[in-house]
Write a protein that holds these residues in place. Structure first.
Motif, PDB file in Angstrom:
ATOM      1  N   VAL A   1       0.797  -1.351   0.055  1.00  9.60           N
ATOM      2  CA  VAL A   1      -0.035   0.218  -0.084  1.00  9.60           C
ATOM      3  C   VAL A   1       0.833   1.500  -0.019  1.00  9.60           C
ATOM      4  CG1 VAL A   1      -1.770   1.385   1.191  1.00  9.60           C
ATOM      5  CG2 VAL A   1      -2.066  -1.187   1.145  1.00  9.60           C
ATOM      6  N   HIS A   2       1.972   1.135   0.631  1.00  7.56           N
ATOM      7  CA  HIS A   2       2.838   2.331   0.578  1.00  7.56           C
ATOM      8  C   HIS A   2       3.355   2.718  -0.675  1.00  7.56           C
ATOM      9  CE1 HIS A   2       3.266   3.488   4.763  1.00  7.56           C
ATOM     10  NE2 HIS A   2       3.418   2.497   5.292  1.00  7.56           N
ATOM     11  N   VAL A   3       3.741   1.701  -1.464  1.00  4.58           N
ATOM     12  CA  VAL A   3       4.406   1.625  -2.721  1.00  4.58           C
ATOM     13  C   VAL A   3       3.384   2.144  -3.632  1.00  4.58           C
ATOM     14  CG1 VAL A   3       5.249   0.203  -4.751  1.00  4.58           C
ATOM     15  CG2 VAL A   3       5.906  -0.112  -2.484  1.00  4.58           C
ATOM     16  N   LEU A   4       1.954   1.632  -3.306  1.00  7.19           N
ATOM     17  CA  LEU A   4       0.802   1.941  -4.217  1.00  7.19           C
ATOM     18  C   LEU A   4       0.524   3.635  -4.305  1.00  7.19           C
ATOM     19  CD1 LEU A   4      -1.508   0.803  -5.863  1.00  7.19           C
ATOM     20  CD2 LEU A   4      -2.941   0.892  -3.879  1.00  7.19           C
ATOM     21  N   MET A   5       0.461   4.082  -3.201  1.00  9.28           N
ATOM     22  CA  MET A   5       0.400   5.521  -2.943  1.00  9.28           C
ATOM     23  C   MET A   5       1.436   6.364  -3.776  1.00  9.28           C
ATOM     24  SD  MET A   5      -2.581   5.837  -1.496  1.00  9.28           S
ATOM     25  CE  MET A   5      -2.412   7.383  -1.090  1.00  9.28           C
ATOM     26  N   CYS A   6       2.866   5.948  -3.438  1.00 11.31           N
ATOM     27  CA  CYS A   6       3.867   6.668  -4.102  1.00 11.31           C
ATOM     28  C   CYS A   6       3.488   6.486  -5.585  1.00 11.31           C
ATOM     29  CB  CYS A   6       5.209   5.989  -3.683  1.00 11.31           C
ATOM     30  SG  CYS A   6       6.828   6.866  -4.302  1.00 11.31           S
TER      31      CYS A   6
ATOM     32  N   GLY B   1       8.659   4.277  -1.621  1.00  7.97           N
ATOM     33  CA  GLY B   1       7.671   3.765  -0.738  1.00  7.97           C
ATOM     34  C   GLY B   1       8.223   3.130   0.388  1.00  7.97           C
ATOM     35  N   GLN B   2       9.075   2.422   0.318  1.00  8.50           N
ATOM     36  CA  GLN B   2       9.742   1.446   1.263  1.00  8.50           C
ATOM     37  C   GLN B   2      10.745   2.428   2.308  1.00  8.50           C
ATOM     38  OE1 GLN B   2      11.672  -2.471   0.401  1.00  8.50           O
ATOM     39  NE2 GLN B   2      13.398  -2.136   1.815  1.00  8.50           N
ATOM     40  N   MET B   3      11.605   3.190   1.664  1.00 13.50           N
ATOM     41  CA  MET B   3      12.456   3.724   2.382  1.00 13.50           C
ATOM     42  C   MET B   3      11.973   5.098   3.216  1.00 13.50           C
ATOM     43  SD  MET B   3      16.281   2.999   0.231  1.00 13.50           S
ATOM     44  CE  MET B   3      17.088   3.710   1.799  1.00 13.50           C
ATOM     45  N   SER B   4      10.911   5.442   2.582  1.00 16.26           N
ATOM     46  CA  SER B   4      10.237   6.810   3.336  1.00 16.26           C
ATOM     47  C   SER B   4       9.375   6.465   4.203  1.00 16.26           C
ATOM     48  CB  SER B   4       9.646   7.599   2.166  1.00 16.26           C
ATOM     49  OG  SER B   4       8.600   6.915   1.579  1.00 16.26           O
ATOM     50  N   ALA B   5       9.028   5.338   4.562  1.00 12.64           N
ATOM     51  CA  ALA B   5       8.137   4.810   5.753  1.00 12.64           C
ATOM     52  C   ALA B   5       8.531   5.404   6.892  1.00 12.64           C
ATOM     53  CB  ALA B   5       8.134   3.230   5.648  1.00 12.64           C
TER      54      ALA B   5
ATOM     55  N   TYR C   1       9.094  12.412  -0.389  1.00 13.62           N
ATOM     56  CA  TYR C   1       9.579  11.126  -0.273  1.00 13.62           C
ATOM     57  C   TYR C   1      11.103  11.154  -0.162  1.00 13.62           C
ATOM     58  CZ  TYR C   1       5.033   8.916  -1.307  1.00 13.62           C
ATOM     59  OH  TYR C   1       3.856   8.719  -1.140  1.00 13.62           O
ATOM     60  N   VAL C   2      11.942  11.952  -0.574  1.00 14.60           N
ATOM     61  CA  VAL C   2      13.275  12.242  -0.612  1.00 14.60           C
ATOM     62  C   VAL C   2      13.662  12.941   0.567  1.00 14.60           C
ATOM     63  CG1 VAL C   2      15.437  13.070  -1.627  1.00 14.60           C
ATOM     64  CG2 VAL C   2      13.310  12.119  -3.349  1.00 14.60           C
ATOM     65  N   ASN C   3      13.014  13.664   1.141  1.00 14.01           N
ATOM     66  CA  ASN C   3      13.234  14.606   2.148  1.00 14.01           C
ATOM     67  C   ASN C   3      13.092  13.537   3.502  1.00 14.01           C
ATOM     68  OD1 ASN C   3      13.733  16.803   0.704  1.00 14.01           O
ATOM     69  ND2 ASN C   3      11.825  17.910   1.254  1.00 14.01           N
ATOM     70  N   THR C   4      12.193  12.827   3.368  1.00 14.31           N
ATOM     71  CA  THR C   4      11.949  11.634   4.739  1.00 14.31           C
ATOM     72  C   THR C   4      12.985  10.709   4.570  1.00 14.31           C
ATOM     73  OG1 THR C   4       9.339  12.156   4.530  1.00 14.31           O
ATOM     74  CG2 THR C   4      10.209  10.054   5.573  1.00 14.31           C
ATOM     75  N   ILE C   5      13.451  10.348   3.481  1.00 16.13           N
ATOM     76  CA  ILE C   5      14.521   9.373   3.412  1.00 16.13           C
ATOM     77  C   ILE C   5      16.032  10.069   4.068  1.00 16.13           C
ATOM     78  CG2 ILE C   5      16.075   8.014   2.106  1.00 16.13           C
ATOM     79  CD1 ILE C   5      13.551   7.508   0.347  1.00 16.13           C
ATOM     80  N   ASN C   6      16.112  11.043   3.361  1.00 10.31           N
ATOM     81  CA  ASN C   6      17.344  11.864   3.828  1.00 10.31           C
ATOM     82  C   ASN C   6      17.377  12.131   5.271  1.00 10.31           C
ATOM     83  OD1 ASN C   6      18.648  11.954   1.383  1.00 10.31           O
ATOM     84  ND2 ASN C   6      17.590  14.087   0.749  1.00 10.31           N
ATOM     85  N   ALA C   7      16.044  12.338   6.032  1.00 12.34           N
ATOM     86  CA  ALA C   7      16.208  12.640   7.323  1.00 12.34           C
ATOM     87  C   ALA C   7      16.480  11.103   8.117  1.00 12.34           C
ATOM     88  CB  ALA C   7      14.825  12.950   7.538  1.00 12.34           C
ATOM     89  N   THR C   8      15.922   9.986   7.546  1.00 12.53           N
ATOM     90  CA  THR C   8      16.145   8.939   8.221  1.00 12.53           C
ATOM     91  C   THR C   8      17.778   8.392   7.784  1.00 12.53           C
ATOM     92  OG1 THR C   8      13.944   8.077   7.666  1.00 12.53           O
ATOM     93  CG2 THR C   8      15.634   6.189   7.868  1.00 12.53           C
TER      94      THR C   8
END
Length: 264
Positions: free
Chosen positions: A34-39, A157-161, A235-242
């Motif tokens: 579902v995360h991937v679907l939304m992305c 979708g995976q890495m931005s969870a 998405y990219v910002n969330t991954i960079n923060a992680t």
């Protein structure tokens, strides 16, 4: 078709399908799909706002959604399979997902030609292939756009969870079971401990995924900017923060070690 595929795949993962046991993998579950679907849907929206040509038709949008929903069904076990979890199929799950798609999609009106496109789109989600370049040999440019959008959505979708860092132990558990199933010697495993996986994540993002997103996957991540075209990419910002959080915690853990135990 889209609603039917969504409900049918959800039934597969929840154990309500006659052929498949309920998903028991520690990480790759229906929630991930579902995360991937939304992305993926947001990338498609971005393409429409950017007026990219050739435009993606509604039918190709539907087929892309089907590829997203089915791309990890290869982790599902047959009801007769009672050993271990579906994680043991990590190394072969993409090909197994293609087989699920081949068996299922004709039942909802997908033609043989459309099925071949969905299969290739699912193949795009793997970073390895025994036939280099095969995944991207699409018949039409629009198919390449949708296929790359599927693979981009899978990564982001995976890495931005929000809980991606906390989920890494579950992901490692899947890798460990797959290595055990294929009898990979400990010294040949990519990650030997959870700590190895956590430490390797920033490098994986910067050295593997960022170049792949930019080049191999046609920069589809750009179409996630909101508001278009000058907004932020959540998405990219969330991954960079992680990634920054991982590196900060790694540095803190390193500094807490006695001097003689610190790496040089």
């Amino acid at each position: 078709m889209s609603k039917q595929v969504y409900h049918d795949v959800e039934a597969m993962f929840s154990g309500k399908h006659r052929d498949y046991a309920a998903s028991d993998t520690p990480y790759h579950d229906f929630g991930h799909a579902v995360h991937v679907l939304m992305c993926f849907a947001r990338i498609m929206e971005g393409l429409r706002m950017a007026k990219v040509e050739p435009a993606v038709s509604f039918r190709y949008f539907e087929l892309g959604l089907a590829a997203v929903l089915l791309h990890d069904t290869g982790y599902l076990k047959a009801r007769s399979d009672v050993e271990g979890t579906g994680a043991k199929y990590m190394r072969t799950h993409v090909e197994r997902s293609c087989m699920v798609a081949k068996a299922y999609l004709p039942t909802v009106g997908v033609t043989e030609k459309e099925l071949e496109f969905v299969r290739r789109a699912i193949l795009c989600t793997t970073t390895t292939s025994s036939t280099p370049g095969f995944r991207f040999q699409f018949c039409m440019q629009v198919e390449g756009i949708v296929g790359c959008a599927v693979a981009t959505a899978d990564c982001l979708g995976q890495m931005s969870a929000p809980d991606y860092m906390e989920a890494l132990p579950r992901l490692f558990k899947e890798m460990q079971e797959a290595d055990d199933f294929h009898r990979v010697p400990p010294e040949e495993r990519m990650f030997k401990t959870v700590e190895d996986l956590v430490r390797g994540t920033p490098r994986f993002w910067r050295d593997v995924m960022q170049p792949r997103l930019e080049n191999e996957l046609m920069g589809m991540y750009r179409y996630l900017v909101r508001p278009w075209p000058d907004g932020e990419n959540y998405y990219v910002n969330t991954i960079n923060a992680t990634i920054a959080r991982i590196e900060k915690e790694m540095l803190g853990a390193e500094q807490e070690k006695p001097a003689l135990l610190r790496r040089t």
